[in-house]
Design a protein around this motif. Structure first.
Motif, PDB file in Angstrom:
ATOM      1  N   UNK A   1      10.240  33.097 -23.613  1.00 18.96           N
ATOM      2  CA  UNK A   1      10.507  33.837 -22.373  1.00 18.96           C
ATOM      3  C   UNK A   1      10.840  32.910 -21.214  1.00 18.96           C
ATOM      4  N   UNK A   2      10.386  31.659 -21.291  1.00 15.98           N
ATOM      5  CA  UNK A   2      10.552  30.732 -20.177  1.00 15.98           C
ATOM      6  C   UNK A   2      11.572  29.635 -20.441  1.00 15.98           C
ATOM      7  N   UNK A   3      12.049  29.501 -21.671  1.00 18.15           N
ATOM      8  CA  UNK A   3      12.886  28.364 -22.039  1.00 18.15           C
ATOM      9  C   UNK A   3      14.372  28.682 -21.928  1.00 18.15           C
ATOM     10  N   UNK A   4      15.169  27.605 -22.023  1.00 16.85           N
ATOM     11  CA  UNK A   4      16.624  27.712 -22.012  1.00 16.85           C
ATOM     12  C   UNK A   4      17.185  26.926 -23.187  1.00 16.85           C
ATOM     13  N   UNK A   5      18.173  27.511 -23.839  1.00 16.39           N
ATOM     14  CA  UNK A   5      18.842  26.832 -24.946  1.00 16.39           C
ATOM     15  C   UNK A   5      19.874  25.870 -24.374  1.00 16.39           C
ATOM     16  N   UNK A   6      19.874  24.630 -24.840  1.00 16.63           N
ATOM     17  CA  UNK A   6      20.843  23.633 -24.362  1.00 16.63           C
ATOM     18  C   UNK A   6      21.843  23.241 -25.435  1.00 16.63           C
ATOM     19  N   UNK A   7      21.610  23.689 -26.668  1.00 13.70           N
ATOM     20  CA  UNK A   7      22.527  23.321 -27.738  1.00 13.70           C
ATOM     21  C   UNK A   7      22.466  24.352 -28.849  1.00 13.70           C
ATOM     22  N   UNK A   8      23.627  24.671 -29.420  1.00 15.68           N
ATOM     23  CA  UNK A   8      23.715  25.530 -30.599  1.00 15.68           C
ATOM     24  C   UNK A   8      24.568  24.826 -31.636  1.00 15.68           C
ATOM     25  N   UNK A   9      24.140  24.879 -32.888  1.00 18.89           N
ATOM     26  CA  UNK A   9      24.915  24.272 -33.961  1.00 18.89           C
ATOM     27  C   UNK A   9      24.736  25.085 -35.240  1.00 18.89           C
ATOM     28  N   UNK A  10      25.655  24.915 -36.163  1.00 22.77           N
ATOM     29  CA  UNK A  10      25.574  25.638 -37.430  1.00 22.77           C
ATOM     30  C   UNK A  10      24.318  25.228 -38.181  1.00 22.77           C
ATOM     31  N   UNK A  11      23.783  26.166 -38.923  1.00 15.91           N
ATOM     32  CA  UNK A  11      22.583  25.876 -39.705  1.00 15.91           C
ATOM     33  C   UNK A  11      21.760  27.121 -39.918  1.00 15.91           C
TER      34      UNK A  11
ATOM     35  N   UNK B   1      24.343  32.520 -38.469  1.00 11.22           N
ATOM     36  CA  UNK B   1      23.065  32.003 -37.981  1.00 11.22           C
ATOM     37  C   UNK B   1      23.295  30.686 -37.240  1.00 11.22           C
ATOM     38  N   UNK B   2      22.390  30.371 -36.348  1.00 12.79           N
ATOM     39  CA  UNK B   2      22.517  29.130 -35.587  1.00 12.79           C
ATOM     40  C   UNK B   2      21.166  28.444 -35.423  1.00 12.79           C
ATOM     41  N   UNK B   3      21.216  27.108 -35.419  1.00 16.50           N
ATOM     42  CA  UNK B   3      20.070  26.275 -35.067  1.00 16.50           C
ATOM     43  C   UNK B   3      20.206  25.933 -33.592  1.00 16.50           C
ATOM     44  N   UNK B   4      19.237  26.339 -32.784  1.00 17.40           N
ATOM     45  CA  UNK B   4      19.318  26.101 -31.344  1.00 17.40           C
ATOM     46  C   UNK B   4      18.249  25.104 -30.931  1.00 17.40           C
ATOM     47  N   UNK B   5      18.575  24.349 -29.883  1.00 17.92           N
ATOM     48  CA  UNK B   5      17.654  23.351 -29.342  1.00 17.92           C
ATOM     49  C   UNK B   5      17.356  23.689 -27.890  1.00 17.92           C
ATOM     50  N   UNK B   6      16.066  23.714 -27.554  1.00 17.92           N
ATOM     51  CA  UNK B   6      15.653  23.972 -26.178  1.00 17.92           C
ATOM     52  C   UNK B   6      15.575  22.655 -25.397  1.00 17.92           C
ATOM     53  N   UNK B   7      15.296  22.774 -24.115  1.00 15.60           N
ATOM     54  CA  UNK B   7      15.328  21.599 -23.243  1.00 15.60           C
ATOM     55  C   UNK B   7      14.361  20.502 -23.681  1.00 15.60           C
TER      56      UNK B   7
END
Length: 522
Positions: free
Chosen positions: A202-212, A218-224
């Motif tokens: 609820x508080x985070x932001x995604x900074x990257x999306x990549x296949x996976x 589907x996507x593998x996402x990375x938070x800050x």
């Protein structure tokens, strides 16, 4: 006029001397001269032959010398390359596929400002119990989730009148795992970890999306802060429902083998997605679609089907537990109640309702895995999951070796031994529609299972007797999701809740059947 007489080249005599016959001496001289010429010709041939052989030997020696130099050069190059590779690896310059490369501001991490170490989905042998494989800048709550720490607890309940369960109890009540196994179980992901994950997303932001993470969209996402998640996107909402409601069913059963999951809506105005608008477009995601964010769990390895559940065996009961315990235990001091005739071996084997043993670590680890498998079999039966063991059972008719390979959508956490039940989207909806075709495979595993976890069965008994499974799932769905999500994602249909309730009853019937079949005979 004098006439010149030609020489006769055949005889070597002049015509002028033809007036006399050659003497024996002349013939002997001629023979000696011809012999000398023959010897000279042979000597010349041998001389030339010896010269040719010497030249050949010198040439061969030269060529072999070149080959030796080449071999030595290759060996030296290999050794130098190996040394350089080791130095580079130890200096931390290498990086695995899923290395985290962005800092808290989304900037690429260089050698100077590198903040995270490698995170690998499948794990590496060097990571096991040796390296901190998690991002460094985490709150203690998030670290506890990822590291799957074990809370200290002991069982101390008196389950029958004649036997007090103690810490060395492997099995009791004929069908339940004892505290020696339960106390060694990994903690997994309980209610508190789910609440932490919900608050975090609820508080985070995604900074990257990549296949996976499996399927194409589907996507593998990375938070800050480096935490990652697998995002499940589907055109069909049935599969999103199946994933999240299967997760809710596991929570009601006290099963902690599913990674924390939440439902979110794809909305580029939401701060969760605003930094990755281009990546969302590239993934061909549509706005106002429900997706499931499941916490990405690092350091996983494949898990195989235990031999006890393979076609040649396919049963797990108290006698199997006794046999495995005696085979590898540190002590053979077994408590057997109600023995009538100690001289009768068969009678002795039949009359016990619990096993007390001090097990070695290898046996405990084996039983911990089997205890998790007992939960897995029940969970997949209740949800009618098609994409795990049923997948192997169905394809066994064409590929007899499939049961020896890794189990589908199942992984083991390397630092705790926790089994992760992955990809549950076929549960409760799609699986229920195909029960006529696949129910025989679901029942095959359940019908041969006769050792259970007490906490799992107790939870199912409460749900069945109070007939509250539908109400509790509905309450959980409303408490955890806002009105926007509930408008996009429907609740579990009443028809499916009824099927789930019936299947809970069948699991409890299997427990009762096992208790009757393996009860102590007087």
């Amino acid at each position: 006029m004098e006439t010149k007489v030609p020489t006769n080249h055949c005889t070597g005599f002049d015509k002028t001397n033809m007036d006399r016959i050659p003497s024996l001496e002349d013939l002997e001289n001629k023979r000696k001269k011809e012999k000398i010429k023959d010897i000279q010709r042979k000597d010349s041939y041998l001389y030339k032959s010896f010269v040719y052989k010497d030249d050949l030997q010198r040439s061969l020696k030269k060529e072999y010398g070149i080959y030796n130099y080449c071999l030595i050069s290759v060996c030296i190059s290999f050794i130098l390359g190996l040394i350089i590779g080791v130095i580079v690896n130890e200096s931390g310059l290498s990086r695995t596929l899923n290395s985290l490369k962005f800092d808290i501001k989304g900037n690429e991490i260089t050698k100077e400002n590198k903040r995270y170490v490698s995170v690998s989905f499948t794990g590496e042998k060097d990571h096991k119990f040796k390296k901190d494989i998690y991002p460094k800048s985490l709150t203690e709550d998030m670290k506890n989730i990822l590291k799957d720490n074990k809370e200290d607890f002991k069982h101390s309940l008196n389950f029958n009148k004649t036997f007090l369960v103690n810490e060395k109890t492997v099995l009791y009540g004929n069908v339940f795992w004892g505290p020696e196994v339960e106390d060694a179980m990994p903690q997994g992901y309980g209610p508190s970890t789910t609440a932490i994950w919900e608050s975090y997303t609820n508080q985070s932001e995604v900074v990257k999306m990549e296949s996976g993470c499996g399927r194409m969209q589907n996507r593998l996402v990375t938070f800050k802060d480096g935490i990652q998640a697998c995002v499940r996107y589907r055109q069909n909402t049935d599969q999103i429902q199946g994933e999240i409601f299967s997760f809710y069913v596991a929570k009601l059963m006290n099963i902690t083998n599913l990674a924390p999951s939440v439902v979110k809506v794809v909305d580029l105005k939401d701060k969760l997605w605003q930094n990755v608008a281009n990546e969302v477009s590239t993934a061909q995601w549509y706005s106002n679609r429900a997706v499931v964010l499941t916490q990405y769990i690092p350091s996983l390895e494949s898990a195989t089907i235990p031999d006890i559940f393979k076609p040649s065996n396919r049963h797990l009961n108290k006698y199997d537990i006794l046999k495995m315990s005696l085979k590898e235990s540190e002590s053979t001091d077994i408590l057997i109640d109600k023995l009538k005739d100690k001289k009768m071996k068969k009678k002795k084997e039949r009359n016990f309702d619990h096993i007390d043993l001090k097990l070695n670590k290898k046996t405990i680890d084996k039983f911990v895995e089997l205890a998790q498998w007992s939960d897995l079999i029940i969970f997949d039966y209740l949800t009618a999951n098609l994409d795990r063991i049923v997948n192997n059972l169905f394809n066994f008719q064409w590929n007899i070796n499939i049961m020896d390979g890794p189990a589908h959508n199942l992984a083991r956490k390397m630092d705790s031994g926790l089994l992760l039940f992955l990809d549950n989207e076929s549960g409760l909806l799609h699986g229920y529609r195909l029960l006529k075709k696949y129910n025989v495979y679901h029942s095959l595993m359940l019908d041969n299972l006769c050792v259970f976890r007490k906490t799992t069965i107790s939870a199912l008994k409460e749900l069945f007797e109070t007939q509250t499974v539908g109400a509790k799932l509905s309450l959980m769905f409303h408490e955890k999701n806002n009105a926007v999500i509930r408008d996009i994602l429907p609740p579990l249909p009443e028809k499916n809740i009824k099927i789930l309730h019936e299947r809970i009853g069948k699991v409890l019937s299997q427990v009762e059947k096992c208790e009757q079949n393996f009860s102590v005979k007087g």
